[in-house]
Design an enzyme around this catalytic site. Structure first.
Site, PDB file in Angstrom:
ATOM      1  N   HIS A  64      -5.468  -4.667  -5.967  1.00  0.00           N
ATOM      2  CA  HIS A  64      -6.229  -5.523  -5.055  1.00  0.00           C
ATOM      3  C   HIS A  64      -5.279  -6.258  -4.103  1.00  0.00           C
ATOM      4  O   HIS A  64      -5.502  -6.277  -2.888  1.00  0.00           O
ATOM      5  CB  HIS A  64      -7.048  -6.525  -5.881  1.00  0.00           C
ATOM      6  CG  HIS A  64      -7.714  -7.584  -5.056  1.00  0.00           C
ATOM      7  ND1 HIS A  64      -9.026  -7.484  -4.643  1.00  0.00           N
ATOM      8  CD2 HIS A  64      -7.250  -8.770  -4.558  1.00  0.00           C
ATOM      9  CE1 HIS A  64      -9.335  -8.556  -3.930  1.00  0.00           C
ATOM     10  NE2 HIS A  64      -8.271  -9.346  -3.868  1.00  0.00           N
ATOM     11  N   GLU A  65      -4.208  -6.844  -4.662  1.00  0.00           N
ATOM     12  CA  GLU A  65      -3.239  -7.560  -3.826  1.00  0.00           C
ATOM     13  C   GLU A  65      -2.497  -6.598  -2.905  1.00  0.00           C
ATOM     14  O   GLU A  65      -2.159  -6.951  -1.773  1.00  0.00           O
ATOM     15  CB  GLU A  65      -2.253  -8.333  -4.702  1.00  0.00           C
ATOM     16  CG  GLU A  65      -2.901  -9.364  -5.629  1.00  0.00           C
ATOM     17  CD  GLU A  65      -3.799 -10.339  -4.899  1.00  0.00           C
ATOM     18  OE1 GLU A  65      -3.515 -10.653  -3.729  1.00  0.00           O
ATOM     19  OE2 GLU A  65      -4.803 -10.783  -5.487  1.00  0.00           O
ATOM     20  N   HIS A  77      -4.465  -6.068   0.234  1.00  0.00           N
ATOM     21  CA  HIS A  77      -4.225  -7.091   1.262  1.00  0.00           C
ATOM     22  C   HIS A  77      -2.966  -6.759   2.061  1.00  0.00           C
ATOM     23  O   HIS A  77      -2.933  -6.906   3.281  1.00  0.00           O
ATOM     24  CB  HIS A  77      -4.045  -8.462   0.602  1.00  0.00           C
ATOM     25  CG  HIS A  77      -5.316  -9.052   0.070  1.00  0.00           C
ATOM     26  ND1 HIS A  77      -6.426  -9.262   0.850  1.00  0.00           N
ATOM     27  CD2 HIS A  77      -5.649  -9.493  -1.176  1.00  0.00           C
ATOM     28  CE1 HIS A  77      -7.388  -9.806   0.126  1.00  0.00           C
ATOM     29  NE2 HIS A  77      -6.939  -9.948  -1.111  1.00  0.00           N
ATOM     30  N   GLU A  97     -11.623  -9.777   1.062  1.00  0.00           N
ATOM     31  CA  GLU A  97     -11.492  -9.647  -0.399  1.00  0.00           C
ATOM     32  C   GLU A  97     -12.291  -8.447  -0.905  1.00  0.00           C
ATOM     33  O   GLU A  97     -11.845  -7.731  -1.806  1.00  0.00           O
ATOM     34  CB  GLU A  97     -11.968 -10.928  -1.083  1.00  0.00           C
ATOM     35  CG  GLU A  97     -11.101 -12.147  -0.809  1.00  0.00           C
ATOM     36  CD  GLU A  97      -9.687 -12.005  -1.356  1.00  0.00           C
ATOM     37  OE1 GLU A  97      -9.475 -11.223  -2.296  1.00  0.00           O
ATOM     38  OE2 GLU A  97      -8.786 -12.690  -0.825  1.00  0.00           O
TER      39      GLU A  97
END
Length: 422
Positions: free
Chosen positions: A276-277, A280, A356
């Site tokens: 997930h990070e 980004h 997100e």
């Protein structure tokens, strides 16, 4: 003005009662179609945990919605009761140097605002301790508060000194020059935050678990991301909550994992969080965020330049502020910034939730493990006593991430589509 202050206090009390009523009677149950699924808190929280989650969320949200207008009330009272003007008079008598006047004014203003905000901040800390989220001692909490006060005040001194120099030098176009200086300052701050500011509060170090590090390296390689940007931070001394985030830009960009996350989650769940990070990082959300804040700063400063001029023209004599360049106008400036920031927060939060969700999509496509993703969100909810389906106003003004219900529902639907393909 004293009558106005009394009326403002009365309105604030009525607002607090109304907000408490809304939060405590709002229906936060999940839709019937998701009852009994992995998105239903009854399937992964005990009855006591569900009760604590609902209680904690309601009190925490109420505290937030009380704190924001309370800040406005502080600034308004400083102006209406003549404190802002008296403080200006004192610094003008204390020194003839403009820079020193600004520094003294900001220091005492920050001290006054911090002192009046301290009780509400302590209630928030006590609430977190009571529900077992915070593990931080009072002395540690006070130390962080003092560090925060010093860092913020030093930065505020610099900003206010430059701002009021511009107001004195460029009466009409000050906001444009202030914005022009904001751009390099924001970029510079993003560079130094991970290596200068963040270590003042916590210890950062490379990931200790070498087996997990090898798995993250493999995942990072697949995503074409340099692995040296993965850090672990010691948060277990302060909280039981779980978290991971991206910070910094360029060579100072970091993907950071709390040690509580590493302690509570299985490797596959950590890998989903890391993916997930990485999403980004790959989608350059930090750079888009900087660009967005630069644009907001441009329009925000322009709007505030109009508002503050009108406010002083109409009410300046009542509060002892003769012109915008008077340092006594600083509480008014801060009041307008806070009002505008709060008004824009639903839009800013909506953009953040979109990013997100995009990172969630990237992570699940990279890991292909919806079970680990679902269980990680369930554990995040359990550790932080998060509300699965918060009231609409809470979501609009507080949630920078999709709700847990939305995130798990997306994963359930993704999992269902995988089954159909098989």
């Amino acid at each position: 003005m004293k009558k106005v202050v009394r009326w403002m206090l009365f309105v604030y009390v009525l607002y607090g009662i109304g907000m408490a009523w809304y939060l405590f009677v709002a229906d936060t149950s999940i839709p019937l179609e998701w009852k009994g699924t992995s998105a239903d808190p009854a399937t992964f929280l005990t009855p006591r945990e569900q009760m604590l989650s609902e209680e904690y969320s309601k009190w925490k949200d109420l505290l937030f919605f009380l704190a924001v207008p309370y800040e406005w009330l502080i600034y308004f009272c400083l102006l209406a009761l003549g404190v802002a003007k008296a403080l200006q008079t004192w610094v003008e008598r204390a020194t003839k140097w403009f820079t020193l006047r600004s520094v003294l004014y900001v220091f005492w203003l920050s001290l006054i605002v911090t002192a009046f905000s301290l009780p509400l901040n302590f209630v928030g800390y006590h609430l977190s301790r009571t529900y077992g989220i915070s593990t931080q001692s009072v002395s540690s909490w006070l130390k962080d508060g003092l560090t925060n006060f010093l860092v913020d005040t030093v930065l505020f001194m610099l900003i206010a000194t430059v701002l009021y120099w511009l107001l004195r030098r460029f009466e009409r176009r000050w906001w444009l020059y202030a914005w022009a200086l904001c751009v390099p300052f924001m970029i510079f701050f993003m560079f130094i935050q991970p290596v200068v500011i963040d270590p003042l509060y916590n210890d950062f170090y490379p990931l200790k678990d070498k087996k997990l590090e090898a798995k993250i390296l493999a995942l990072a390689s697949e995503a074409h991301i340099p692995a040296e940007h993965v850090f672990e931070v010691n948060m277990s001394e302060k909280t039981n909550a779980l978290n991971a985030y991206v910070t910094g830009i360029g060579s100072h960009a970091r993907i950071v994992l709390w040690d509580t996350t590493l302690q509570r989650l299985e490797d596959e769940e950590v890998l989903f969080i890391m993916a997930h990070e990485m999403g980004h990082y790959v989608m350059k959300h930090i750079y888009w965020g900087i660009a967005g804040y630069i644009a907001l700063a441009f329009f925000g400063l322009w709007i505030i330049s109009k508002w503050i001029k009108l406010a002083i023209a109409k009410w300046g004599k009542l509060v002892g502020v003769n012109k915008v360049s008077d340092i006594a106008s600083l509480p008014l400036f801060l009041l307008l910034v806070s009002l505008l920031s709060f008004a824009l927060s639903p839009f800013v939060n909506a953009v953040s939730r979109y990013e997100e969700h995009a990172a969630d999509k990237y992570a699940i496509e990279l890991t292909k493990n919806p079970d680990a993703a679902i269980s990680s969100f369930q554990k995040l909810t359990k550790a932080g006593l998060s509300e699965v389906n918060p009231p609409l106003i809470v979501k609009l003004f507080r949630y920078t991430h999709p709700t847990i219900l939305e995130r798990i529902v997306y994963l359930e639907e993704y999992q269902s589509s995988l089954r159909k393909k098989q």
